[in-house]
Design an enzyme around this catalytic site. Structure first.
Site, PDB file in Angstrom:
ATOM      1  N   ASP A 144       1.989   1.387   1.818  1.00 21.55           N
ATOM      2  CA  ASP A 144       3.233   1.928   2.360  1.00 21.55           C
ATOM      3  C   ASP A 144       4.354   1.013   1.882  1.00 21.55           C
ATOM      4  OD1 ASP A 144       5.412   2.713   3.829  1.00 21.55           O
ATOM      5  OD2 ASP A 144       4.523   2.339   5.803  1.00 21.55           O
ATOM      6  N   ARG A 165       3.246  -2.663   3.049  1.00 19.56           N
ATOM      7  CA  ARG A 165       2.078  -2.767   3.921  1.00 19.56           C
ATOM      8  C   ARG A 165       0.891  -2.128   3.219  1.00 19.56           C
ATOM      9  NH1 ARG A 165       6.449  -0.431   5.596  1.00 19.56           N
ATOM     10  NH2 ARG A 165       7.802  -1.497   7.101  1.00 19.56           N
ATOM     11  N   GLU A 195       6.393  12.597   3.994  1.00 16.64           N
ATOM     12  CA  GLU A 195       6.220  11.441   4.868  1.00 16.64           C
ATOM     13  C   GLU A 195       6.138  11.882   6.330  1.00 16.64           C
ATOM     14  OE1 GLU A 195       8.580   7.309   6.029  1.00 16.64           O
ATOM     15  OE2 GLU A 195       9.287   8.538   4.351  1.00 16.64           O
TER      16      GLU A 195
END
EC number: 3.6.1.5
Length: 467
Positions: free
Chosen positions: A73, A80, A192
């Site tokens: 991410d 991340r 998303e």
């Protein structure tokens, strides 16, 4: 020699089956009693989860019974990595003591706008963390995806593509995971938001149920905010056509045997960090801001821009800051659709799929830092009015007092604590039309299988790539 029994009148007849069973009943008892005992023991034994080989036979080959997915991410506030492990039924399995591997670092890829190679190198340590938990024999068949979100979108097509290509090169040269060029991409906002909705409803066990049983999701990131919730088919067909260059308002999903019509919209520039810039621009005519705390001097940097962020001589003002936030949200912009949220955007019409609302990411972080939810709790019940109360308290403070009042807030964020809380309240109430006293669920992690899973879009992406 065949045995016969005497018939009445002196004749003979063949032995019947009953005669033979009666004659050999002792032998039969010796044979059958142990078999019955063994069967009873097996019946009463507790059932264990299906073995790897048994599970594999249902869907994948034996080597694939445990399937992994690695998802990066690449957000505006940091990068991340998530590593998920699934069984053959696509249920999550533990990785060591945790239900997933989750590691994060700062800054995000967008901070390397002029140095794509350094942007890619910033992911190396996260890649090594992922490799450590995926067995060597499974790495070649383990997909790795990189989804960049609003921070990279804001850089524009050319710069973001240079960074993405550097990341593709890194994965091809340094990674033993399975990768494809189109698995390293800038996620569009609706994708998303849809992944986030799938993640939370999957973890709550809502998928496969009616749309009215699902929960709506608001995800406040750094660069954008997404609203996603399921709507009725009759409302989906009435959805307005998006303007040129805009994404479709409704996505059709088929999950666990059920068709969902998902209203999803991503508001670029209205994530928490990006919204600061919009709010400062909205009040820019004054040369100072009513949203930053007394004592703060300087500019706010976001993306490639710098914005005057010095405090008003009289300090922050809740009411005047709220005026700037309403202006930044363009709440009063003309609505050409049936119902709008802000900026003239169709709001999906509301309905049962939106009544149970889960709000995530920066909503949870600021609530915890402001002290009205437990920072260690994975979920918390709140109302928008809780953000309002916290904002009014924060806006009364000067910079020095705020540092003492909010020890959990990073020093760089202290000047903006009033602004952030005013924005979150106004976004919910004026932007999305949530009642000031409507109960919502703040979510950071969702309880699942005696563990807690991060409430973020990567799991939705992992479910898709592992299916």
């Amino acid at each position: 020699m065949r045995r016969y029994s005497a018939l009445p009148g002196g004749g003979a007849r063949p032995d019947t089956l009953a005669d033979r069973l009666h004659r050999y009943r002792g032998v039969l008892l010796v044979i059958l009693a142990p078999l019955a005992l063994v069967s009873l023991v097996l019946l009463l034994m507790p059932r264990s989860p299906a073995s790897s080989s048994a599970a594999a036979g249902r869907r994948w080959g034996p080597l694939d019974a445990n399937k992994y997915a690695v998802i990066f991410d690449a957000g505006s506030s940091g990068s991340r990595v998530h590593v998920f492990r699934f069984d053959a039924n696509l249920d999550l399995l533990h990785i060591g003591d945790q239900i997933e591997l989750f590691v994060q670092k700062k800054p995000g890829l967008s901070e390397y706008a002029n140095n794509p190679q350094e942007a890619a190198k910033s992911l190396v340590s996260l890649l090594e963390d992922a490799k450590r938990v995926v067995p060597v024999e499974l790495r070649g068949q383990t997909p790795v995806r990189v989804g960049a979100t609003a921070g990279l979108r804001a850089l524009g097509a050319e710069k973001s593509e240079e960074i993405l290509q550097a990341v593709r090169d890194l994965l091809r040269e340094k990674s033993s995971f399975k990768t494809q060029p189109d698995w390293v991409t800038v996620l569009d906002g609706p994708q998303e938001g849809a992944y986030e909705w799938v993640t939370i409803n999957y973890l709550l066990g809502k998928l496969g149920k009616t749309y009215a049983d699902t929960v709506g999701v608001v995800d406040l990131g750094g660069g954008s905010v997404q609203m996603a919730y399921a709507i009725a088919e009759k409302d989906a067909v009435k959805a307005p056509k998006p303007s040129e260059g805009e994404d479709s308002y409704v996505k059709k999903l088929f999950l666990k045997g059920t068709t969902y019509y998902l209203y999803v919209h991503s508001y670029l520039h209205y994530g928490l960090l990006a919204a600061r810039a919009e709010i400062l621009k909205a009040g820019n005519g004054k040369g100072y801001s009513y949203c930053t705390l007394e004592g703060h001097q300087g500019q706010y940097k976001y993306g490639n821009g710098k914005f005057e962020a010095s405090a008003s001589p009289s300090g922050a003002s809740y009411s005047k800051c709220r005026d700037d936030v309403v202006k930044a949200l363009k709440v009063d912009q003309a609505c050409t659709h049936m119902k709008c949220s802000f900026g003239g955007i169709w709001n999906g019409g509301g309905g049962a799929g939106q009544k149970n609302l889960f709000v995530a990411s920066f909503f949870f972080d600021r609530a915890a830092e402001a002290g009205f939810v437990n920072p260690k709790a994975p979920v918390a019940k709140v109302k928008p009015s809780d953000f309002e109360k916290a904002a009014k308290r924060a806006c009364k403070l000067n910079l020095k007092d705020a540092e003492a009042a909010y020890p959990g807030v990073q020093k760089d964020n202290i000047p903006y604590i009033c602004m952030d809380l005013v924005y979150q309240y106004t976004l919910l109430v004026d932007g999305f039309g949530v009642g000031s006293h409507q109960e919502m669920t703040l979510v950071k992690k969702v309880p699942y299988s005696n563990a807690f899973v991060e409430a973020a879009w990567p799991l939705g992406s992992a479910i898709e790539v592992a299916s």
